[in-house]
Design a protein around this motif. Structure first.
Motif, short mmCIF file in Angstrom:
data_model
loop_
_atom_site.label_atom_id
_atom_site.label_comp_id
_atom_site.label_asym_id
_atom_site.label_seq_id
_atom_site.Cartn_x
_atom_site.Cartn_y
_atom_site.Cartn_z
N PRO A 1 0.81 -1.22 0.00
CA PRO A 1 0.00 0.00 0.00
C PRO A 1 0.84 1.27 0.00
O PRO A 1 0.49 2.26 -0.63
CB PRO A 1 -0.81 -0.14 1.30
CG PRO A 1 -0.90 -1.62 1.53
CD PRO A 1 0.42 -2.15 1.05
N VAL B 1 -7.48 -2.06 1.30
CA VAL B 1 -7.08 -0.69 0.97
C VAL B 1 -7.05 -0.55 -0.54
O VAL B 1 -6.60 -1.46 -1.25
CB VAL B 1 -5.68 -0.36 1.54
CG1 VAL B 1 -5.26 1.05 1.17
CG2 VAL B 1 -5.66 -0.55 3.06
N SER B 2 -7.54 0.60 -1.06
CA SER B 2 -7.48 0.84 -2.50
C SER B 2 -7.11 2.28 -2.79
O SER B 2 -7.36 3.18 -1.98
CB SER B 2 -8.83 0.52 -3.16
OG SER B 2 -9.80 1.49 -2.82
N GLY C 1 -4.22 -1.73 -4.96
CA GLY C 1 -4.63 -1.95 -3.59
C GLY C 1 -4.30 -3.34 -3.09
O GLY C 1 -3.62 -4.13 -3.76
N LEU D 1 -7.87 7.61 -1.67
CA LEU D 1 -7.46 6.46 -0.88
C LEU D 1 -8.64 6.00 -0.03
O LEU D 1 -9.29 6.82 0.62
CB LEU D 1 -6.29 6.83 0.03
CG LEU D 1 -5.90 5.84 1.12
CD1 LEU D 1 -5.34 4.55 0.51
CD2 LEU D 1 -4.90 6.45 2.09
#
Length: 440
Positions: free
Chosen positions: A9, A162-163, A177, A135
């Motif tokens: 990330p 998470v992306s 992500g 985010l």
């Protein structure tokens, strides 16, 4: 030792935020946390009947009512804005007991195997926007060729991770992500990410999936995507597509396109050796409200083309209502006719009819293959199957019921010469009613 591909990330955050600074002055101001917020509720009534004709058992019938509520805030003011998204889902069983459940609309209950009366889940996502980069961390509704949540049942699938997305350049979108958990579309809680066709060892679901990709659409009529992903200790998967629509005139259009996946085992190779190249080609001719599509799909490899469990990340032309036509070494052909009834003065009513035929050699599959041995068949030298699909959908165009959608789907699949062991003889019917409500 196999090469390792890892997208952390932190790396993605740095890569995605370098370019936006050059265009920071052109970024419009945020609407505000409250002013930019919205609340939507989608009610989905879903009936599914699976008649397994080859095993002479009771039909799998399930009928449920789903509610999906999504709140999306705007962003706080400033160079860096913050926001919050929330979601809540509830599924109610209307019918699916007495041995008729198991069609995948509702959870399979413990003990007697009957579906519970209800199931639910809720989650949230923290988000941050700086210039053209966003985010998100938390529960994600993802939709790309290597990780896409299943949307074909009563409730959607989501992922926890998470992306990052970036839109710095006109006609370009970059994203990446990491996701570690998923909520399947007929379950309440989250579980480790698994695969749709491979049988991972007990307690060995992959720890996470990393992905990165870029989408291009700056040339009129042309779209293209390039993605890479790593399912830890299972596979590296790469994807490319190219699609072009050319209008000969106001009445006739031509649309060629291709999709390509390469999947290679990595790390501990929890599903054994994988070396799979899968592609599909299509050509569509549109004439007014009519369209005709011809497609060819090929799987090169002694394992099936596989993807994330229950997901829709199978961007192939011959992925149909019941079968994906993705068996080991499979070749398949499709012919599809679609019509938009707006040409007869009935806007909102659309239809499609498809026929697909597939053939493969299942004897080449390694019977000792970890994860995919179920595809092996000693009499599957010329294994065949075919599917016929009919799809009819109507969306109300105005009035108090505007956007109410009713969809009817019917699929017939038949297999032979060893194929029935993995793709059964099935008649499947679905009735889906969606009614979206924009609260604010």
């Amino acid at each position: 030792m196999k090469n390792s591909l890892t997208f952390t990330p932190l790396f993605l955050a740095i890569a995605a935020t370098i370019a936006p600074f050059a265009q920071a002055a052109d970024t419009p101001p945020a609407d505000g946390f409250v002013e930019g917020s919205s609340l939507k509720i989608n009610t989905r009534n879903y009936y599914m009947n699976r008649d397994r004709r080859d095993i002479h058992t009771d039909d799998s019938k399930e009928w449920g009512q789903g509610f999906i509520g999504t709140f999306e805030s705007g962003y706080t003011q400033g160079t860096v804005g913050f926001g919050l998204d929330l979601n809540a889902m509830l599924g109610l069983k209307l019918d699916g007991g007495g041995g008729t459940d198991g069609s995948s609309i509702l959870p399979v209950g413990s003990g007697n195997g009957k579906a519970p009366g209800s199931f639910s889940t809720a989650g949230g996502t923290l988000k941050m926007r700086a210039f053209d980069t966003e985010l998100k961390a938390g529960d994600l509704f993802l939709n790309n060729p290597v990780i896409a949540g299943g949307m074909t049942r009563m409730l959607p699938q989501d992922f926890r991770g998470v992306s990052l997305t970036n839109h710095s350049f006109d006609g370009w979108m970059l994203e990446g992500g990491q996701a570690s958990f998923t909520k399947l579309y007929n379950q309440s809680g989250h579980r480790r990410i698994g695969t749709s066709y491979g049988a991972l060892p007990a307690h060995a679901d992959s720890q996470h999936l990393n992905w990165a990709g870029v989408s291009f659409s700056s040339i009129p009529g042309l779209t293209s995507n390039l993605y890479a992903s790593e399912l830890k200790d299972v596979w590296h998967q790469y994807y490319y597509d190219l699609d072009y629509t050319y209008a000969l005139n106001d009445w006739v259009s031509l649309n060629p396109g291709l999709h390509y996946y390469h999947t290679q085992d990595t790390g501990q190779s929890l599903l054994g050796t994988i070396d799979n190249n899968t592609y599909s080609l299509h050509f569509t001719v549109g004439v007014g409200n009519h369209s005709v599509t011809a497609a060819y799909q090929r799987v090169n490899g002694n394992t099936p083309f596989d993807y994330i469990s229950q997901g829709d990340s199978v961007y192939l032309d011959n992925s149909q209502q019941y079968s994906d036509f993705n068996g080991p070494n499979e070749r398949s052909w499709k012919l599809k006719y679609a019509y938009d009834f707006a040409g007869l003065g009935m806007p909102g009513l659309t239809s499609a009819v498809s026929y697909i035929s597939g053939k493969t050699d299942l004897t080449k599959v390694d019977p000792q293959s970890r994860g995919y041995s179920a595809w092996y068949s000693a009499d599957g030298k010329d294994a065949k199957h075919w599917e016929r699909d009919i799809d009819l959908k109507y969306v109300v165009q105005g009035g108090k019921a505007k956007d109410l959608a009713v969809r009817l789907q019917w699929a017939t699949n038949r297999g032979g010469n060893g194929y029935a062991a993995v793709d059964r003889d099935v008649d499947e019917y679905r009735v889906i009613v969606d009614y979206p409500i924009n609260v604010f």
